[in-house]
Motif scaffolding. Structure first.
Motif, PDB file in Angstrom:
ATOM      1  N   SER A   2      14.214  31.657  50.800  1.00  0.00           N
ATOM      2  CA  SER A   2      12.917  31.035  50.534  1.00  0.00           C
ATOM      3  C   SER A   2      12.687  29.875  51.474  1.00  0.00           C
ATOM      4  O   SER A   2      13.559  29.046  51.709  1.00  0.00           O
ATOM      5  CB  SER A   2      12.854  30.524  49.085  1.00  0.00           C
ATOM      6  N   GLU A   3      11.476  29.791  52.004  1.00  0.00           N
ATOM      7  CA  GLU A   3      11.145  28.764  52.987  1.00  0.00           C
ATOM      8  C   GLU A   3      11.328  27.371  52.415  1.00  0.00           C
ATOM      9  O   GLU A   3      11.751  26.452  53.080  1.00  0.00           O
ATOM     10  CB  GLU A   3       9.703  28.969  53.456  1.00  0.00           C
ATOM     11  N   GLU A   4      11.049  27.189  51.090  1.00  0.00           N
ATOM     12  CA  GLU A   4      11.103  25.875  50.485  1.00  0.00           C
ATOM     13  C   GLU A   4      12.536  25.333  50.411  1.00  0.00           C
ATOM     14  O   GLU A   4      12.734  24.148  50.220  1.00  0.00           O
ATOM     15  CB  GLU A   4      10.501  25.913  49.070  1.00  0.00           C
ATOM     16  N   ALA A 418      13.363  48.667  56.655  1.00  0.00           N
ATOM     17  CA  ALA A 418      14.086  48.110  55.515  1.00  0.00           C
ATOM     18  C   ALA A 418      13.262  47.041  54.797  1.00  0.00           C
ATOM     19  O   ALA A 418      13.236  46.982  53.560  1.00  0.00           O
ATOM     20  CB  ALA A 418      15.417  47.517  55.987  1.00  0.00           C
ATOM     21  N   LEU A 419      12.581  46.212  55.562  1.00  0.00           N
ATOM     22  CA  LEU A 419      11.771  45.148  54.959  1.00  0.00           C
ATOM     23  C   LEU A 419      10.602  45.723  54.154  1.00  0.00           C
ATOM     24  O   LEU A 419      10.249  45.200  53.098  1.00  0.00           O
ATOM     25  CB  LEU A 419      11.260  44.204  56.049  1.00  0.00           C
ATOM     26  N   SER A 450      17.054  41.312  47.830  1.00  0.00           N
ATOM     27  CA  SER A 450      16.945  42.438  48.773  1.00  0.00           C
ATOM     28  C   SER A 450      16.461  41.977  50.138  1.00  0.00           C
ATOM     29  O   SER A 450      16.901  42.491  51.178  1.00  0.00           O
ATOM     30  CB  SER A 450      15.990  43.500  48.207  1.00  0.00           C
ATOM     31  N   LEU A 451      15.549  41.009  50.137  1.00  0.00           N
ATOM     32  CA  LEU A 451      15.063  40.468  51.410  1.00  0.00           C
ATOM     33  C   LEU A 451      16.210  39.798  52.170  1.00  0.00           C
ATOM     34  O   LEU A 451      16.382  39.998  53.382  1.00  0.00           O
ATOM     35  CB  LEU A 451      13.922  39.481  51.150  1.00  0.00           C
ATOM     36  N   SER A 452      17.006  39.005  51.470  1.00  0.00           N
ATOM     37  CA  SER A 452      18.147  38.334  52.105  1.00  0.00           C
ATOM     38  C   SER A 452      19.154  39.344  52.637  1.00  0.00           C
ATOM     39  O   SER A 452      19.722  39.160  53.724  1.00  0.00           O
ATOM     40  CB  SER A 452      18.829  37.398  51.101  1.00  0.00           C
ATOM     41  N   TRP A 457      21.797  41.706  57.353  1.00  0.00           N
ATOM     42  CA  TRP A 457      22.176  42.840  58.187  1.00  0.00           C
ATOM     43  C   TRP A 457      21.677  42.648  59.613  1.00  0.00           C
ATOM     44  O   TRP A 457      22.411  42.870  60.591  1.00  0.00           O
ATOM     45  CB  TRP A 457      21.603  44.138  57.601  1.00  0.00           C
ATOM     46  N   ALA A 458      20.407  42.228  59.745  1.00  0.00           N
ATOM     47  CA  ALA A 458      19.816  42.053  61.071  1.00  0.00           C
ATOM     48  C   ALA A 458      20.557  40.981  61.851  1.00  0.00           C
ATOM     49  O   ALA A 458      20.840  41.142  63.053  1.00  0.00           O
ATOM     50  CB  ALA A 458      18.339  41.699  60.939  1.00  0.00           C
TER      51      ALA A 458
END
Length: 466
Positions: A2-4, A418-419, A450-452, A457-458
Motif C-alpha cells: 500500500s502506498e500509504e 498476473a496483475l 495477491s498484489l504483493s 515475483w517480478a
C-alpha cells in the motif's frame, strides 16, 4: 504494498515542499491580481471593457499554448533551466505590467506572465525526484498549494492593492519570481536522472486515445467551463462592489474573507461524501447546479451586501467542490499509464477557459453590463450540467504505481497478466523500458496479498536478470 505505508524520504519531502512552494508562489502572483485588476485597468489609457477582460484572462492563452512545449523542452534541456527560464519570463511580464501606462502594455505584461508556463516542467521534476510509491502525495501537495493560493489571494489581493497599489503587486510578484529561481538551484535537490514518467508527463503516442475518450472530454469541458465562468466573474464583481455597494478596494476583504471561510467549511463535508462515501455523482451534479443558481441569483436579486454575499458563498462553495473533484475524476478516468497525458490536456482546457472567460466577460460587460456576464455564466454552467449528465462519472478507482525493475518484454507481459487476475485490479499495464507497473485498483475490493505476491515475483525476476 500500500502506498500509504511507504514514508517519504527527507530528499523527497524537501523536493516536494520546495517545488510546491515555487508553484504556489507563481500561482499566487497570478491570482492576487484577479480581485483588483478590472478596477485598475479601467483607468488606463486606451481601456475598453473588452480589452480589460482580455487583460484579465490573457495569461491563460499563453499558458495553454506553451504548457506542453515547456514540458517537452525540459526533457531535452533539463528541468531546472526550463523552470528558471519560465520564472524569468514571469518576472519580466510582471515588471512590464507594473510599469504599464496603457491597457496595451498591461495586456503584453499579462501575456508574458502566462508565457512562463512552468507547470509541466515542475511536475516532471517532481516525478524525477520521487519514487512511484510516494509520487501521488507529492502531486497532491502541489494541488493543495494552488487551492490555498487562490483562497488567500481573494483576501490578500484587495488589501495589498490598498497598501502598495496594483503596480506594487506586480513588482512584488516579479521579486518573488526571481527569488524562486534561487530556490530552484539552491534548495531543490538534483535528480539522479531524468526519465519519462507516464503518470506525470504527456505522451504523444497516448494523446490520440485521450482526445477520443468521451469521459475525459466531458471532464475537460468541465474545467474549461469552470474557469471561463470564474474569470468572467472577476471582470464585473470588483467594480460592482465599488459602484453598487460602496466597498472600496481597501474594504473588499471584509466581504471576501467570510465568503472564503464559509465556502471552505461547506466544501469539506461535500468532498468527503463524494470521495469517502462514494456519492460523487450527486455531489458533482449538485455543485454544478449550485454554480448556476448562484449566478442566476446575481441576475435576479436586488444588489445588496447580503444578497451578493449569499450568491458568492454559493458560487465559491460549488467552485471549490468542483475544483477539488475534477482532478480526482481525471485520475480515475484516465488509463492507468496515461494519467500524465490526460492531465496535460485537462490543464490546457483550463487555461483556455480562463482566457475565453476574460475575453467574453469583457465583451459582455461592455454590451450588456454585469447582469449579461452573470447570465452568460449561468448558461455556460447549465450547458456543462447537460454535458455532465450525458454520461456517468468515473468509477471509484485509484492509480497504483510500482517499481518492478528491469524486465524483458516477455516478463513484463507475464506480470501484466498476473496483475489483471488480482481481485480489485481493474486495469494493469507494465512497461519494461520504464521498469514500472501501473494499476487501476478498487481499494475496497483489492487483494493486497495477491498484489504483493505478483510484485515480489517480478522483482525477483528483475534481480535475477541483473
Amino acid at each position: 504494498m500500500s502506498e500509504e505505508k511507504i514514508a517519504m524520504s527527507s530528499a523527497e519531502r524537501r523536493a516536494s515542499l520546495s517545488l510546491a512552494g515555487i508553484f504556489g508562489l507563481r500561482m499566487l502572483g497570478l491570482f492576487l491580481i484577479l480581485p483588483v485588476l478590472s478596477l485598475y485597468a479601467h483607468d488606463l489609457a486606451g481601456s475598453t471593457p473588452l480589452l480589460v477582460g482580455m487583460a484579465i484572462g490573457a495569461y491563460g492563452l499563453t499558458q495553454a499554448l506553451l504548457q506542453i512545449p515547456f514540458g517537452a523542452a525540459s526533457d531535452r534541456l533539463g528541468r531546472k533551466p526550463v523552470i528558471a527560464f519560465g520564472l524569468v519570463l514571469f518576472a519580466v511580464g510582471s515588471a512590464v505590467a507594473a510599469a504599464a501606462d496603457s491597457i496595451y502594455l498591461l495586456l503584453l505584461g499579462r501575456i508574458l506572465q502566462g508565457a512562463g508556463a512552468i507547470g509541466a516542467a515542475v511536475i516532471a521534476l517532481v516525478a524525477d525526484l520521487t519514487r512511484e510509491e510516494t509520487r501521488t502525495r507529492a502531486m497532491a501537495l502541489i494541488g493543495m498549494t494552488i487551492g490555498v493560493s487562490f483562497a488567500v489571494s481573494l483576501v490578500l489581493g484587495p488589501t495589498l492593492a490598498h497598501w502598495i497599489g496594483v503596480p506594487g503587486i506586480f513588482w512584488l510578484t516579479a521579486v518573488l519570481s526571481v527569488g524562486a529561481i534561487g530556490v530552484v538551484f539552491l534548495v531543490v535537490p538534483e535528480p539522479e536522472h531524468s526519465g519519462r514518467h507516464r503518470d506525470a508527463e504527456l505522451s504523444r503516442e497516448m494523446l490520440g486515445g485521450i482526445l477520443r475518450d468521451p469521459t475525459l472530454l466531458r471532464l475537460d469541458f468541465g474545467i474549461f467551463a469552470l474557469h471561463l465562468v470564474l474569470t468572467a466573474l472577476f471582470v464585473v464583481v470588483p467594480p460592482l462592489l465599488v459602484e453598487e455597494l460602496g466597498l472600496t478596494t481597501s474594504r473588499q476583504w471584509l466581504l471576501y474573507l467570510p465568503v472564503v471561510l464559509v465556502s471552505f467549511v461547506l466544501m469539506f463535508p461535500l468532498v468527503f461524501l463524494a470521495e469517502a462515501r462514494r456519492f460523487m455523482q450527486p455531489v458533482f451534479v449538485g455543485a454544478i447546479v449550485t454554480l448556476a443558481a448562484a449566478l442566476l441569483l446575481l441576475v435576479w436579486l436586488p444588489v445588496g451586501i447580503w444578497t451578493v454575499g449569499l450568491a458568492l458563498v454559493a458560487f465559491f462553495t460549488g467552485f471549490n467542490v468542483l475544483e477539488a473533484s475534477l482532478p480526482s475524476l481525471i485520475s480515475k478516468a484516465a488509463p492507468a499509464a496515461a494519467k500524465g497525458t490526460a492531465v496535460g490536456v485537462y490543464n490546457v482546457a483550463e487555461f483556455f477557459g480562463a482566457f475565453l472567460g476574460g475575453t467574453l466577460g469583457g465583451w459582455a460587460s461592455g454590451v450588456y453590463g454585469p447582469e449579461g456576464v452573470f447570465l452568460i455564466g449561468a448558461v455556460m454552467a447549465l450547458v456543462w450540467l447537460g454535458v455532465a449528465l450525458s454520461g456517468p462519472v468515473p468509477h471509484h478507482v485509484s492509480t497504483r504505481m510500482m517499481a518492478v525493475g528491469a524486465l524483458d518484454q516477455g516478463e513484463a507481459q507475464a506480470l501484466e497478466r498476473a496483475l489483471r487476475k488480482v481481485e480489485g485490479v481493474v486495469e494493469a499495464r507494465v512497461f519494461a523500458d520504464e521498469g514500472t507497473a501501473y494499476c487501476k485498483v478498487d481499494r475496497q475490493r483489492l487483494d493486497e496479498a495477491s498484489l504483493s505476491e505478483a510484485m515480489d515475483w517480478a522483482r525477483a525476476e528483475a534481480e535475477a536478470a541483473g
